[in-house]
Design an enzyme around this catalytic site. Structure first.
Site, PDB file in Angstrom:
ATOM      1  N   ILE A 158       0.841  -1.207   0.000  1.00 50.85           N
ATOM      2  CA  ILE A 158       0.000   0.000   0.000  1.00 50.85           C
ATOM      3  C   ILE A 158       0.877   1.259   0.000  1.00 50.85           C
ATOM      4  O   ILE A 158       0.623   2.204  -0.762  1.00 50.85           O
ATOM      5  CB  ILE A 158      -0.977  -0.014   1.197  1.00 50.85           C
ATOM      6  CG1 ILE A 158      -1.937  -1.203   1.067  1.00 50.85           C
ATOM      7  CG2 ILE A 158      -1.749   1.302   1.290  1.00 50.85           C
ATOM      8  CD1 ILE A 158      -2.787  -1.476   2.293  1.00 50.85           C
ATOM      9  N   ARG A 238      -3.694   1.191  10.781  1.00 48.12           N
ATOM     10  CA  ARG A 238      -4.333   0.668  11.992  1.00 48.12           C
ATOM     11  C   ARG A 238      -4.388   1.781  13.032  1.00 48.12           C
ATOM     12  O   ARG A 238      -3.409   2.531  13.209  1.00 48.12           O
ATOM     13  CB  ARG A 238      -3.563  -0.526  12.571  1.00 48.12           C
ATOM     14  CG  ARG A 238      -3.798  -1.835  11.823  1.00 48.12           C
ATOM     15  CD  ARG A 238      -5.234  -2.359  11.989  1.00 48.12           C
ATOM     16  NE  ARG A 238      -5.480  -3.583  11.269  1.00 48.12           N
ATOM     17  CZ  ARG A 238      -5.952  -3.670  10.024  1.00 48.12           C
ATOM     18  NH1 ARG A 238      -6.224  -2.559   9.349  1.00 48.12           N
ATOM     19  NH2 ARG A 238      -6.194  -4.830   9.464  1.00 48.12           N
ATOM     20  N   ASP A 262      -8.891   6.611   8.606  1.00 49.06           N
ATOM     21  CA  ASP A 262      -9.826   5.562   8.217  1.00 49.06           C
ATOM     22  C   ASP A 262      -9.887   4.495   9.308  1.00 49.06           C
ATOM     23  O   ASP A 262     -10.649   3.537   9.190  1.00 49.06           O
ATOM     24  CB  ASP A 262      -9.375   4.925   6.897  1.00 49.06           C
ATOM     25  CG  ASP A 262     -10.393   3.928   6.359  1.00 49.06           C
ATOM     26  OD1 ASP A 262     -11.575   4.308   6.243  1.00 49.06           O
ATOM     27  OD2 ASP A 262     -10.015   2.769   6.084  1.00 49.06           O
ATOM     28  N   GLU A 267     -11.866   1.324  17.515  1.00 48.14           N
ATOM     29  CA  GLU A 267     -12.950   1.236  16.513  1.00 48.14           C
ATOM     30  C   GLU A 267     -13.855   0.016  16.684  1.00 48.14           C
ATOM     31  O   GLU A 267     -14.993   0.018  16.207  1.00 48.14           O
ATOM     32  CB  GLU A 267     -12.376   1.266  15.087  1.00 48.14           C
ATOM     33  CG  GLU A 267     -11.605   0.028  14.694  1.00 48.14           C
ATOM     34  CD  GLU A 267     -11.005   0.136  13.276  1.00 48.14           C
ATOM     35  OE1 GLU A 267     -10.309   1.108  12.982  1.00 48.14           O
ATOM     36  OE2 GLU A 267     -11.238  -0.786  12.478  1.00 48.14           O
ATOM     37  N   HIS A 299     -13.211   2.729   8.393  1.00 48.36           N
ATOM     38  CA  HIS A 299     -12.456   1.579   7.867  1.00 48.36           C
ATOM     39  C   HIS A 299     -13.005   1.145   6.502  1.00 48.36           C
ATOM     40  O   HIS A 299     -13.309  -0.031   6.289  1.00 48.36           O
ATOM     41  CB  HIS A 299     -12.499   0.405   8.865  1.00 48.36           C
ATOM     42  CG  HIS A 299     -11.260  -0.453   8.798  1.00 48.36           C
ATOM     43  ND1 HIS A 299     -10.560  -0.846   9.914  1.00 48.36           N
ATOM     44  CD2 HIS A 299     -10.608  -0.991   7.747  1.00 48.36           C
ATOM     45  CE1 HIS A 299      -9.535  -1.598   9.538  1.00 48.36           C
ATOM     46  NE2 HIS A 299      -9.543  -1.700   8.235  1.00 48.36           N
TER      47      HIS A 299
END
Ligand code: NAD
Length: 334
Positions: A158, A238, A262, A267, A299
């Site tokens: 990524i 994360r 994100d 979460e 997410h």
């Protein structure tokens, strides 16, 4: 072979249904459970051989113990990240664990770019204004990404995709990774630097490394203090990489110019859930989303059709490989 599919969402069910309809998966049956996998809901997996969890599911030792007692033999994670799984406990039971090592790095890298551009050009605010027939531009000034310094922490699949996008914008990239790659070294406009230098010299910092004991809260009060004033911080990796309370202090002081997130360290039980009727119990997240220069998405960086299809295919392929006794090494965790 029966597969218990936890935290099932409508957008993935249709793609999994299409994928499992292929002849090679004819012997498999998916049971969808909307519930998150927890110590209380683990009982739903009784009678299945395989459990298919997502990142929001609880795979701590007590849950693994229950799954083992029910005869579960494979956990086929439909995620790349596995920091939520007690792998040591799985190893004790010889409970096999697989993940989806890569499904679409472009999906996450492109979403990171969306967060950056929306924050910088205040698209989220402009959208609301125009809806209210307020066509004023006051307060909407951004900057050119071209020529800015982008710090990228973690240069795997990524991180590499994000670096290529930023190079396309004409930005300069400072990269940090304990395992530098030749692919990144070969990119004109990108260079590896020590983490301290990246933290101090970047206009924009984007996190693309996994969450481990070493990386937890790598962005803390001290590191925020050392950043450039007005830095934009992006995290699609994360939540635990950032100390959220320190981030809020940085936003209050103005040190952090904007944050695109994100992921969030607490979460679980919030993201992927509609709380519009019940409200939010988490005061830290509630404070975070009050800032006009913070964009939080729940997410969703992975959420493209291509990524969902790749996830479905790899997740089911792992079951086939498990039955054959040879699991691809990039997918196999235990
Ligand atoms: P990857 O394994 O290809 O790359 C991770 C890179 O991080 C590796 O190059 C590794 O050497 C590096 N790294 C390890 N420790 C580091 C450290 N201390 N500092 C800096 N770099 C370090 O993984 P990827 O596919 O690029 O995914 C990156 C992260 O993105 C995953 O760990 C996952 O948590 C997250 N992710 C998020 C979403 C989403 O929807 N938001 C989707 C997929 C993945």
């Amino acid at each position: 072979m029966k597969i218990a599919f936890f935290s099932a969402q409508p957008y993935e069910r249709s793609i999994f249904d299409e994928t499992i309809a292929q002849p090679q998966y004819a012997r498999y049956k998916l049971t969808y459970f909307e519930s998150r996998l927890t110590a209380d809901t683990a009982v739903l997996a009784d009678g299945h051989t395989v459990v298919c969890p997502f990142v929001c599911d609880d795979l701590s030792a007590p849950v693994i113990d229950r799954l083992h007692r029910m005869g579960i033999r494979l956990l086929t994670l439909r995620s790349a990240g596995f920091n939520h799984v007690d792998l040591a406990r799985c190893r004790e039971y010889n409970l096999r664990v697989t993940r989806v090592p890569a499904y679409s790095p472009y999906a996450v890298a492109e979403h990171t770019t969306c967060l950056l551009l929306s924050l910088n050009r205040k698209i989220h605010r402009a959208y609301q204004r125009v809806k209210e027939l307020n066509f004023s531009l006051s307060g909407l000034v951004g900057f050119d990404v071209h020529g800015k310094v982008i710090g990228v922490i973690g240069t795997g699949k990524i991180g590499a995709a994000f670096i290529n996008i930023m190079i396309g914008f004409g930005a300069e990239v400072l990269a940090y990774d304990p395992f530098p790659s030749e692919e990144i070294r070969a990119i004109k406009g990108a260079r590896y630097v020590p983490l301290d230098e990246l933290i101090a010299d970047s206009d924009i910092i984007s996190l693309h490394c996994p969450l481990t004991a070493d990386t937890k809260h790598m962005i803390d009060g001290q590191n925020i203090e050392r950043m450039r004033a007005g830095v934009i911080l992006l995290n699609t990796s994360r939540g635990g990489l950032i100390d959220t309370k320190a981030l809020i202090q940085g936003l209050k002081s103005g040190k952090i110019g904007a944050a695109g997130l994100d992921v969030y360290e607490e979460e679980d039980g919030v993201f992927f859930t509609d709380l519009s009727e019940t409200g939010l119990q988490d005061d830290v997240l509630a404070r975070l989303i009050t800032f006009p220069n913070v964009l939080v998405t729940a997410h969703q960086a992975f959420l493209t059709r291509e990524a969902l299809r790749n996830i479905a295919e790899r997740t089911l392929l792992s079951v086939v490989e498990f039955e054959r006794g040879v699991i691809d090494t990039t997918a196999c965790l235990v």
